[in-house]
Motif scaffolding. Sequence first.
Motif, PDB file in Angstrom:
ATOM      1  N   UNK A   1     -23.783  16.796 -17.064  1.00 20.96           N
ATOM      2  CA  UNK A   1     -22.908  17.325 -18.105  1.00 20.96           C
ATOM      3  C   UNK A   1     -23.699  17.485 -19.400  1.00 20.96           C
ATOM      4  N   UNK A   2     -23.226  18.396 -20.252  1.00 26.48           N
ATOM      5  CA  UNK A   2     -23.782  18.437 -21.604  1.00 26.48           C
ATOM      6  C   UNK A   2     -22.724  17.920 -22.582  1.00 26.48           C
TER       7      UNK A   2
ATOM      8  N   UNK B   1     -28.531  16.861 -22.567  1.00 23.40           N
ATOM      9  CA  UNK B   1     -28.153  18.196 -23.038  1.00 23.40           C
ATOM     10  C   UNK B   1     -27.004  18.037 -24.030  1.00 23.40           C
ATOM     11  N   UNK B   2     -27.062  18.811 -25.124  1.00 22.70           N
ATOM     12  CA  UNK B   2     -26.068  18.706 -26.191  1.00 22.70           C
ATOM     13  C   UNK B   2     -25.728  20.100 -26.703  1.00 22.70           C
TER      14      UNK B   2
ATOM     15  N   UNK C   1     -16.722  17.192 -23.522  1.00 19.56           N
ATOM     16  CA  UNK C   1     -16.517  16.986 -24.949  1.00 19.56           C
ATOM     17  C   UNK C   1     -16.761  15.534 -25.349  1.00 19.56           C
ATOM     18  N   UNK C   2     -17.352  15.359 -26.516  1.00 21.29           N
ATOM     19  CA  UNK C   2     -17.639  14.017 -27.025  1.00 21.29           C
ATOM     20  C   UNK C   2     -16.683  13.623 -28.138  1.00 21.29           C
ATOM     21  N   UNK C   3     -15.689  14.460 -28.411  1.00 21.09           N
ATOM     22  CA  UNK C   3     -14.737  14.137 -29.466  1.00 21.09           C
ATOM     23  C   UNK C   3     -13.720  13.122 -28.951  1.00 21.09           C
TER      24      UNK C   3
ATOM     25  N   UNK D   1     -34.241  17.138 -24.805  1.00 26.08           N
ATOM     26  CA  UNK D   1     -32.915  17.488 -24.295  1.00 26.08           C
ATOM     27  C   UNK D   1     -32.736  18.991 -24.424  1.00 26.08           C
ATOM     28  N   UNK D   2     -31.932  19.574 -23.532  1.00 25.02           N
ATOM     29  CA  UNK D   2     -31.523  20.961 -23.691  1.00 25.02           C
ATOM     30  C   UNK D   2     -30.536  21.044 -24.842  1.00 25.02           C
TER      31      UNK D   2
END
Length: 371
Positions: A114-115, A143-144, A313-315, A178-179
């Motif tokens: 996952x990114x 990846x971010x 999502x990181x939120x 990281x990508x």
Amino acid sequence: MKIQSIETFSTRFVCLVRVRSDDGAEGWGQVAPYHADITAQVVHRQVAPHALGADVDDIDGLVQLIPEREHKFPGSYVNRAMGGLETALWDLRGKREGKSVCELLGGTPRPIRVYASSMSRDIAAKDEAERFLRLREAHGYDAFKFRVGSEVGHDRDEWEGRTEDIVKTVSQALNGEADLLVDANSCYTPKRAIEVGRMLEDHGIVHFEEPCPYWEMAWTKEVADALDIDVTGGEQDCQLSIWRRMIDMRAVDVVQPDVCYLGGISRTLQVAEMAREAGLPCTPHSANLSLVTVFTLHLMGAIPGAGPYVEFTIEGPDYYPWQDGIYEPALIARDGKVQIPDGPGWGVEINEDWLQSAEYAISEAARGGHG
């Protein structure tokens, strides 16, 4: 088995759909987020009348029938509503056969890369870079994705100089380890998008999402033709004819359908196959942790031509309070990957407390016949 009832459990942001067959089997799906309470009304008004009494196994037939019967309403809401029914039918089928949806589609549940996807534009460059470093340490992301420009911004930045600052700062912080992906959310004219795209290339960014207003497909193609970086898009597009045109003209280098916006797994499979035939990777949009990310994980575990990662999502609850507590177990990133749920159907259980807080409606077929 026939579709006996279609139930909706809705809030403003999320609407879950439960389908029950005439023998009591059930499956869970979800319409697309945002104004989901409106979409719930469409489920009962424009989807249920065509689905009640139909064969639960005729997913492809229903997905073709409903847009044809509702041909005067070819826009997003009917497809969003149909996706709630369609994803519930996949869950029902998986539970009946004792297989995950991924397995029904020919795949094998496994951890999938996952990114880490940031939704934030109000975050300073230094803070975003520091957040990515913390997340890499905690979850192993490699990846971010972050935001550039301003949403539908007519070439304006969120604040002056932010795009250049965040690209440089994040690139230096991750230092090629990281990508890096960016999303412009329909910000730019072609001229400005190409300028930004060349700056992205200089900083090693690999993915430039929705650089131009998504409805200006020729603008996006102009940008894609001018740049070496992958120009990507398609999340908003819900008509298969638009997808055929987009892919035929190679307006993008990577296609990004959204399972919920498009109308379900079956239609997304059609887009993925169009892309595969054209030699384009498919990296679907799944920009929240409602069931759309569960759907996308199952899909990406099965399709040929899948892109290298799934959006994650990181939120947290402060940003998207409505995405939490819908189902269990929650999806967790470990070593930069998330496990495709391997239980029957979608492999998750809907949280009863969440259902109790939602607005309820039901459409039901007459026993022994069509509704």
